[in-house]
Design a protein around this motif. Structure first.
Motif, PDB file in Angstrom:
ATOM      1  N   ILE A   1       0.815  -1.213   0.000  1.00 32.49           N
ATOM      2  CA  ILE A   1       0.000   0.000   0.000  1.00 32.49           C
ATOM      3  C   ILE A   1       0.853   1.268   0.000  1.00 32.49           C
ATOM      4  CG2 ILE A   1      -0.357   0.559   2.447  1.00 32.49           C
ATOM      5  CD1 ILE A   1      -3.426   0.334   1.739  1.00 32.49           C
ATOM      6  N   THR A   2       2.127   1.151   0.422  1.00 31.70           N
ATOM      7  CA  THR A   2       3.013   2.320   0.487  1.00 31.70           C
ATOM      8  C   THR A   2       4.094   2.196  -0.577  1.00 31.70           C
ATOM      9  OG1 THR A   2       2.649   2.324   2.878  1.00 31.70           O
ATOM     10  CG2 THR A   2       4.389   3.755   2.047  1.00 31.70           C
ATOM     11  N   MET A   3       3.867   2.847  -1.708  1.00 30.46           N
ATOM     12  CA  MET A   3       4.811   2.789  -2.820  1.00 30.46           C
ATOM     13  C   MET A   3       5.501   4.139  -2.991  1.00 30.46           C
ATOM     14  SD  MET A   3       4.819  -0.231  -4.096  1.00 30.46           S
ATOM     15  CE  MET A   3       4.321  -1.193  -5.492  1.00 30.46           C
ATOM     16  N   PRO A   4       6.727   4.155  -3.535  1.00 31.74           N
ATOM     17  CA  PRO A   4       7.473   5.418  -3.627  1.00 31.74           C
ATOM     18  C   PRO A   4       6.920   6.394  -4.658  1.00 31.74           C
ATOM     19  CG  PRO A   4       8.701   3.627  -4.663  1.00 31.74           C
ATOM     20  CD  PRO A   4       7.514   3.004  -3.993  1.00 31.74           C
ATOM     21  N   ASP A   5       6.311   5.890  -5.714  1.00 27.79           N
ATOM     22  CA  ASP A   5       5.897   6.772  -6.808  1.00 27.79           C
ATOM     23  C   ASP A   5       4.403   7.024  -6.853  1.00 27.79           C
ATOM     24  OD1 ASP A   5       5.370   4.093  -7.455  1.00 27.79           O
ATOM     25  OD2 ASP A   5       5.546   4.460  -9.605  1.00 27.79           O
ATOM     26  N   LYS A   6       3.600   6.081  -6.365  1.00 24.90           N
ATOM     27  CA  LYS A   6       2.146   6.171  -6.533  1.00 24.90           C
ATOM     28  C   LYS A   6       1.516   5.392  -5.389  1.00 24.90           C
ATOM     29  CE  LYS A   6      -1.159   5.507 -10.398  1.00 24.90           C
ATOM     30  NZ  LYS A   6      -1.552   6.884 -10.677  1.00 24.90           N
ATOM     31  N   ASN A   7       0.607   6.017  -4.670  1.00 26.82           N
ATOM     32  CA  ASN A   7      -0.029   5.349  -3.537  1.00 26.82           C
ATOM     33  C   ASN A   7      -0.682   4.032  -3.956  1.00 26.82           C
ATOM     34  OD1 ASN A   7      -2.876   5.058  -1.982  1.00 26.82           O
ATOM     35  ND2 ASN A   7      -1.291   5.770  -0.597  1.00 26.82           N
ATOM     36  N   GLY A   8      -0.553   3.013  -3.095  1.00 26.53           N
ATOM     37  CA  GLY A   8      -1.061   1.681  -3.424  1.00 26.53           C
ATOM     38  C   GLY A   8      -2.538   1.643  -3.772  1.00 26.53           C
ATOM     39  N   ILE A   9      -3.342   2.472  -3.111  1.00 23.97           N
ATOM     40  CA  ILE A   9      -4.780   2.469  -3.410  1.00 23.97           C
ATOM     41  C   ILE A   9      -5.029   3.062  -4.794  1.00 23.97           C
ATOM     42  CG2 ILE A   9      -7.005   3.478  -2.740  1.00 23.97           C
ATOM     43  CD1 ILE A   9      -6.314   2.856   0.142  1.00 23.97           C
ATOM     44  N   ASP A  10      -4.221   4.051  -5.182  1.00 22.15           N
ATOM     45  CA  ASP A  10      -4.336   4.593  -6.545  1.00 22.15           C
ATOM     46  C   ASP A  10      -3.919   3.538  -7.579  1.00 22.15           C
ATOM     47  OD1 ASP A  10      -5.173   7.032  -5.567  1.00 22.15           O
ATOM     48  OD2 ASP A  10      -3.167   7.897  -5.530  1.00 22.15           O
ATOM     49  N   VAL A  11      -2.859   2.776  -7.266  1.00 16.93           N
ATOM     50  CA  VAL A  11      -2.427   1.685  -8.153  1.00 16.93           C
ATOM     51  C   VAL A  11      -3.533   0.639  -8.264  1.00 16.93           C
ATOM     52  CG1 VAL A  11      -0.724  -0.151  -8.525  1.00 16.93           C
ATOM     53  CG2 VAL A  11       0.004   2.043  -7.582  1.00 16.93           C
ATOM     54  N   LEU A  12      -4.120   0.293  -7.119  1.00 16.09           N
ATOM     55  CA  LEU A  12      -5.222  -0.675  -7.096  1.00 16.09           C
ATOM     56  C   LEU A  12      -6.362  -0.241  -8.017  1.00 16.09           C
ATOM     57  CD1 LEU A  12      -6.987  -2.992  -5.820  1.00 16.09           C
ATOM     58  CD2 LEU A  12      -7.548  -1.373  -3.997  1.00 16.09           C
ATOM     59  N   LYS A  13      -6.756   1.015  -7.909  1.00 12.87           N
ATOM     60  CA  LYS A  13      -7.862   1.523  -8.744  1.00 12.87           C
ATOM     61  C   LYS A  13      -7.526   1.411 -10.227  1.00 12.87           C
ATOM     62  CE  LYS A  13      -9.965   4.716  -5.431  1.00 12.87           C
ATOM     63  NZ  LYS A  13     -10.208   6.122  -5.085  1.00 12.87           N
ATOM     64  N   GLN A  14      -6.262   1.728 -10.580  1.00 13.94           N
ATOM     65  CA  GLN A  14      -5.838   1.636 -11.975  1.00 13.94           C
ATOM     66  C   GLN A  14      -5.837   0.189 -12.457  1.00 13.94           C
ATOM     67  OE1 GLN A  14      -5.119   4.453 -13.956  1.00 13.94           O
ATOM     68  NE2 GLN A  14      -5.397   2.866 -15.516  1.00 13.94           N
ATOM     69  N   LEU A  15      -5.365  -0.721 -11.620  1.00 12.16           N
ATOM     70  CA  LEU A  15      -5.359  -2.151 -11.980  1.00 12.16           C
ATOM     71  C   LEU A  15      -6.781  -2.647 -12.213  1.00 12.16           C
ATOM     72  CD1 LEU A  15      -2.715  -3.643  -9.474  1.00 12.16           C
ATOM     73  CD2 LEU A  15      -2.388  -3.118 -11.897  1.00 12.16           C
ATOM     74  N   LYS A  16      -7.708  -2.213 -11.368  1.00 11.92           N
ATOM     75  CA  LYS A  16      -9.099  -2.667 -11.501  1.00 11.92           C
ATOM     76  C   LYS A  16      -9.764  -2.060 -12.733  1.00 11.92           C
ATOM     77  CE  LYS A  16     -10.609  -5.187  -8.994  1.00 11.92           C
ATOM     78  NZ  LYS A  16     -10.461  -6.662  -8.983  1.00 11.92           N
ATOM     79  N   LEU A  17      -9.309  -0.858 -13.113  1.00 16.94           N
ATOM     80  CA  LEU A  17      -9.817  -0.254 -14.355  1.00 16.94           C
ATOM     81  C   LEU A  17      -9.349  -1.048 -15.567  1.00 16.94           C
ATOM     82  CD1 LEU A  17      -9.434   3.626 -13.989  1.00 16.94           C
ATOM     83  CD2 LEU A  17     -11.541   2.371 -14.416  1.00 16.94           C
TER      84      LEU A  17
END
Length: 210
Positions: free
Chosen positions: A55-71
């Motif tokens: 959930i804690t990534m250096p470039d992009k918050n994990g929840i934002d990454v999650l939303k993109q993956l689900k899209l």
């Protein structure tokens, strides 16, 4: 065989996950990503049965990454990993589309069970979190003030509480200082707090920072 992408910026964590998972008969780590953008790219280019996402990534918050993956791939199960206490991020993660949430402290014992459960199309939360949620419901569950915030507002609150300046927050979230000021004003209004000091006190009292 369940093919896994492990997305975590710490090589030590990725290696630990690989060691645990590659010792099982039915699970293999077939991809590794060290930041959010790399995880998104790898999911677009390869086939995985499940993503383990920090959930804690250096470039992009994990929840934002999650939303993109689900899209990009709505059916792909994503199991969130975090150093934070479950009560802070689990509900937020599951609302955003995660199939489950696991703290890194409990990962060595619960990881394989969680992956098998999520790979079968089910959700995964720990027994401890399930009990906490059940207790909350039986007591007439009241949503904590910070749970009403958007993800960006919540990130801003946590960064404020950790002592970051406006420019440092802007750099961390890759946003302008003006945008951060808007998020800060919104979170103070939503939480009915008068100033930054009250927001920091709230974050510390509710264990929102490590």
């Amino acid at each position: 065989m369940i093919n896994i992408l492990v997305a975590d910026d710490h090589a030590l964590i990725r290696n630990g996950m690989k060691q645990i998972l590659n010792d099982t008969e039915d699970i293999r780590v077939t991809g590794e990503a060290e930041n959010g953008m790399q995880a998104i790219k790898m999911v677009q280019e390869n086939i995985y049965d499940l993503v383990l996402l920090d959930i804690t990534m250096p470039d992009k918050n994990g929840i934002d990454v999650l939303k993109q993956l689900k899209l990009n791939k709505a059916q792909l199960p994503v199991l969130m990993l975090s150093m934070h206490e479950e009560s802070q991020y689990a509900i937020r993660s599951i609302k955003a589309g995660a199939a489950g949430y696991l703290s890194k402290q409990s990962a060595p014992t619960q990881l394989v069970t969680a992956i098998r459960q999520v790979a079968c199309g089910k959700k995964y939360i720990s027994n401890e979190l399930a009990e906490e949620l059940a207790n909350g419901l039986s007591q007439g569950f009241q949503e904590l003030l910070h749970q009403t915030l958007s993800n960006r507002e919540y990130q801003t609150l946590c960064l404020m509480a950790s002592g970051k300046s406006l420019s440092e927050m802007a750099e961390t979230l890759s946003l302008s200082a003006k945008t951060i000021s808007v998020y800060r004003a919104r979170l103070l209004e939503k939480m009915k707090l008068k100033n930054n000091a009250e927001a920091v006190r709230y974050a510390i009292m509710n264990h929102l920072i490590e």
